[in-house]
Structure formats: C-alpha cells, structure tokens
Write a protein that holds these residues in place. Sequence first.
Motif, PDB file in Angstrom:
ATOM      1  N   ILE A   1       2.543  -8.577  -0.407  1.00 38.24           N
ATOM      2  CA  ILE A   1       3.926  -8.476  -0.865  1.00 38.24           C
ATOM      3  C   ILE A   1       4.577  -9.851  -0.892  1.00 38.24           C
ATOM      4  N   SER A   2       5.255 -10.154  -1.989  1.00 37.09           N
ATOM      5  CA  SER A   2       5.971 -11.417  -2.117  1.00 37.09           C
ATOM      6  C   SER A   2       7.404 -11.133  -2.555  1.00 37.09           C
ATOM      7  N   ASN A   3       8.220 -12.186  -2.636  1.00 41.98           N
ATOM      8  CA  ASN A   3       9.601 -12.021  -3.097  1.00 41.98           C
ATOM      9  C   ASN A   3       9.781 -12.570  -4.496  1.00 41.98           C
ATOM     10  N   THR A   4       8.673 -12.738  -5.219  1.00 39.31           N
ATOM     11  CA  THR A   4       8.738 -13.279  -6.569  1.00 39.31           C
ATOM     12  C   THR A   4       9.523 -12.354  -7.482  1.00 39.31           C
ATOM     13  N   THR A   5      10.211 -12.942  -8.448  1.00 37.58           N
ATOM     14  CA  THR A   5      10.968 -12.144  -9.411  1.00 37.58           C
ATOM     15  C   THR A   5      10.103 -11.738 -10.591  1.00 37.58           C
ATOM     16  N   THR A   6       8.892 -12.299 -10.656  1.00 36.64           N
ATOM     17  CA  THR A   6       7.963 -11.916 -11.713  1.00 36.64           C
ATOM     18  C   THR A   6       7.390 -10.552 -11.399  1.00 36.64           C
ATOM     19  N   THR A   7       7.382  -9.653 -12.358  1.00 37.84           N
ATOM     20  CA  THR A   7       6.880  -8.305 -12.132  1.00 37.84           C
ATOM     21  C   THR A   7       5.396  -8.351 -11.818  1.00 37.84           C
ATOM     22  N   ALA A   8       5.030  -7.841 -10.650  1.00 34.91           N
ATOM     23  CA  ALA A   8       3.626  -7.798 -10.241  1.00 34.91           C
ATOM     24  C   ALA A   8       2.959  -6.557 -10.819  1.00 34.91           C
ATOM     25  N   PRO A   9       1.626  -6.572 -10.962  1.00 29.85           N
ATOM     26  CA  PRO A   9       0.926  -5.386 -11.439  1.00 29.85           C
ATOM     27  C   PRO A   9       1.229  -4.187 -10.557  1.00 29.85           C
ATOM     28  N   GLY A  10       1.616  -3.070 -11.165  1.00 32.83           N
ATOM     29  CA  GLY A  10       1.912  -1.863 -10.404  1.00 32.83           C
ATOM     30  C   GLY A  10       3.363  -1.720 -10.024  1.00 32.83           C
ATOM     31  N   THR A  11       4.153  -2.793 -10.154  1.00 32.35           N
ATOM     32  CA  THR A  11       5.572  -2.726  -9.807  1.00 32.35           C
ATOM     33  C   THR A  11       6.338  -2.087 -10.954  1.00 32.35           C
ATOM     34  N   SER A  12       7.163  -1.097 -10.624  1.00 34.22           N
ATOM     35  CA  SER A  12       7.865  -0.374 -11.685  1.00 34.22           C
ATOM     36  C   SER A  12       9.006   0.422 -11.094  1.00 34.22           C
ATOM     37  N   SER A  13       9.786   1.023 -11.976  1.00 33.00           N
ATOM     38  CA  SER A  13      10.751   2.012 -11.550  1.00 33.00           C
ATOM     39  C   SER A  13      10.015   3.311 -11.319  1.00 33.00           C
ATOM     40  N   PRO A  14      10.602   4.282 -10.582  1.00 35.20           N
ATOM     41  CA  PRO A  14       9.911   5.533 -10.323  1.00 35.20           C
ATOM     42  C   PRO A  14       9.472   6.218 -11.605  1.00 35.20           C
ATOM     43  N   SER A  15       8.253   6.752 -11.563  1.00 32.42           N
ATOM     44  CA  SER A  15       7.704   7.570 -12.649  1.00 32.42           C
ATOM     45  C   SER A  15       7.660   6.840 -13.977  1.00 32.42           C
ATOM     46  N   THR A  16       7.357   5.525 -13.956  1.00 31.18           N
ATOM     47  CA  THR A  16       7.185   4.788 -15.198  1.00 31.18           C
ATOM     48  C   THR A  16       5.730   4.453 -15.384  1.00 31.18           C
ATOM     49  N   GLY A  17       5.433   3.604 -16.374  1.00 31.83           N
ATOM     50  CA  GLY A  17       4.053   3.401 -16.775  1.00 31.83           C
ATOM     51  C   GLY A  17       3.307   2.349 -16.003  1.00 31.83           C
ATOM     52  N   GLY A  18       3.501   2.230 -14.698  1.00 28.81           N
ATOM     53  CA  GLY A  18       2.779   1.239 -13.918  1.00 28.81           C
ATOM     54  C   GLY A  18       1.285   1.442 -13.955  1.00 28.81           C
ATOM     55  N   ASP A  19       0.831   2.728 -13.962  1.00 27.98           N
ATOM     56  CA  ASP A  19      -0.596   3.016 -13.960  1.00 27.98           C
ATOM     57  C   ASP A  19      -1.267   2.491 -15.205  1.00 27.98           C
ATOM     58  N   SER A  20      -0.598   2.617 -16.373  1.00 30.41           N
ATOM     59  CA  SER A  20      -1.211   2.165 -17.611  1.00 30.41           C
ATOM     60  C   SER A  20      -1.355   0.660 -17.619  1.00 30.41           C
ATOM     61  N   LYS A  21      -0.347  -0.066 -17.040  1.00 29.32           N
ATOM     62  CA  LYS A  21      -0.461  -1.515 -16.943  1.00 29.32           C
ATOM     63  C   LYS A  21      -1.608  -1.899 -16.036  1.00 29.32           C
ATOM     64  N   SER A  22      -1.742  -1.185 -14.933  1.00 35.58           N
ATOM     65  CA  SER A  22      -2.815  -1.475 -14.003  1.00 35.58           C
ATOM     66  C   SER A  22      -4.166  -1.245 -14.649  1.00 35.58           C
ATOM     67  N   ALA A  23      -4.266  -0.152 -15.406  1.00 38.47           N
ATOM     68  CA  ALA A  23      -5.532   0.161 -16.065  1.00 38.47           C
ATOM     69  C   ALA A  23      -5.911  -0.930 -17.045  1.00 38.47           C
ATOM     70  N   ALA A  24      -4.906  -1.461 -17.741  1.00 43.68           N
ATOM     71  CA  ALA A  24      -5.186  -2.521 -18.711  1.00 43.68           C
ATOM     72  C   ALA A  24      -5.714  -3.762 -18.019  1.00 43.68           C
ATOM     73  N   ILE A  25      -5.115  -4.099 -16.869  1.00 42.89           N
ATOM     74  CA  ILE A  25      -5.549  -5.283 -16.139  1.00 42.89           C
ATOM     75  C   ILE A  25      -6.970  -5.105 -15.625  1.00 42.89           C
ATOM     76  N   VAL A  26      -7.238  -3.931 -15.045  1.00 47.02           N
ATOM     77  CA  VAL A  26      -8.589  -3.660 -14.556  1.00 47.02           C
ATOM     78  C   VAL A  26      -9.594  -3.717 -15.683  1.00 47.02           C
ATOM     79  N   SER A  27      -9.204  -3.154 -16.845  1.00 50.90           N
ATOM     80  CA  SER A  27     -10.097  -3.163 -18.002  1.00 50.90           C
ATOM     81  C   SER A  27     -10.420  -4.582 -18.430  1.00 50.90           C
ATOM     82  N   GLN A  28      -9.395  -5.465 -18.411  1.00 52.11           N
ATOM     83  CA  GLN A  28      -9.628  -6.857 -18.792  1.00 52.11           C
ATOM     84  C   GLN A  28     -10.589  -7.534 -17.829  1.00 52.11           C
TER      85      GLN A  28
END
Length: 213
Positions: free
Chosen positions: A166-193
Amino acid sequence: MKFLAVATAVVSTLLLATSNVEAHVTANPSVGVSGAYFQTNFRVPHGCDGNATDLVIVEIPKDVTSVKPRATYPWNTTINMVPLAVPIVTPTGTVNTTVGSITWSNGNLADSMYEDFGLQFKLPQMIGPLYWSVYQHCINGAWNNWTNVPDASGKTAGFPAAVINISNTTTTAPGTSSPSTGGDSKSAAIVSQIFGLGQVALVGAGALMLAML
C-alpha cells in the motif's frame, strides 16, 4: 551443439522462473492506494503434495472494511462475521460485527490447475505491506497455511502470507476502484500482458534453438 545448449538453458530458465513466481498463494494485483477501494484475487496455484484443494479460507486483516467476496462456481462461499472490539455508531444504527474471513468450500481444484478467489474491499489508511493469511485444505486432510511473514532480515520461511503493498500515490494502482466497478477487467488485462511477454520470450527462445539446429 554449444548454441543448442545455450538455447536450451534459456528456455529452462524461463520455465523455472514462471514456476517460481506461482509457487505460493499471491494477491493479483498486489499494489494499492491507502484508503482506496480495491479488488484483487488470491491465487491458489497448486494442491498439497499432488492432492486436490477442497477448501480455501482468506482471513481479513484488521481495519480492512467493506469486504465483499466474488462467487466462484461451483464453490460455496461463506462470509464469516466476528464481533467488533469497539462498535461503530452510524446514522442508521450501531454496527457490532465485521467480516473476519471468507471461506470457499466444497470445491475440487486439481493440483495441476489454479484458481483465483476474488475479494472487493476498502484498504486501511496505512503505508507499507499488508499481509493476508490464507488457509488451504486438501482432500487428503492436509493443510497449507500461508501465514508466514518476513523476519528482520527480510527472509520468509515456510509458507509465505499473501501481501498487498500500500502506498499514498495518487496514481491509480491496478485493482484500485470505486465499489463494484471494473477493477477486475483492468487486472485481467495487466496479467494478460505479463503472460503475453512471457510467451513471446519462450517462443523467441524456441525459435532460436530451432535455427541453431
């Protein structure tokens, strides 16, 4: 023959590196922002000495809130509540309990396969590593307790706990999101890459080996 040996060593090293990366339970993604909502998957990469996994328990660390598990078919998902040391008074009433752990049971995950057990939650206000204890039970009655944390020298013995940094960076980290948003899809894309790059490296090494024959 010397070139063939070198190419073979390259392929073996890549395969070994991939195996080592997935040798223990990990959080994917594993980098979050202090106080933010976060979505991650706890990956169980193998069984117990060749035996299938039939139960997984993820213990929720202190001050992690708003926990919600992802249903993983055909596993049964149970939210286990525990009493709060200090009840929380809200405009709609008093909260006396919190989520203590999540259990996925009645599964049958073969040793040759992996599974991701997903959670959405709010990270605590802190900076640094947040360790998660994960308990894995197999059909032969054995347990893999992924609970060990690094010692003063930074070494971890036995079964290491999963970790989210955990950091205090203002850059959105992988998986960081508002409740019930598309964090999983972003994570999947990163893993796929990441795995795509690994596949390219393996294919390239294979082509090099064939060219040298």
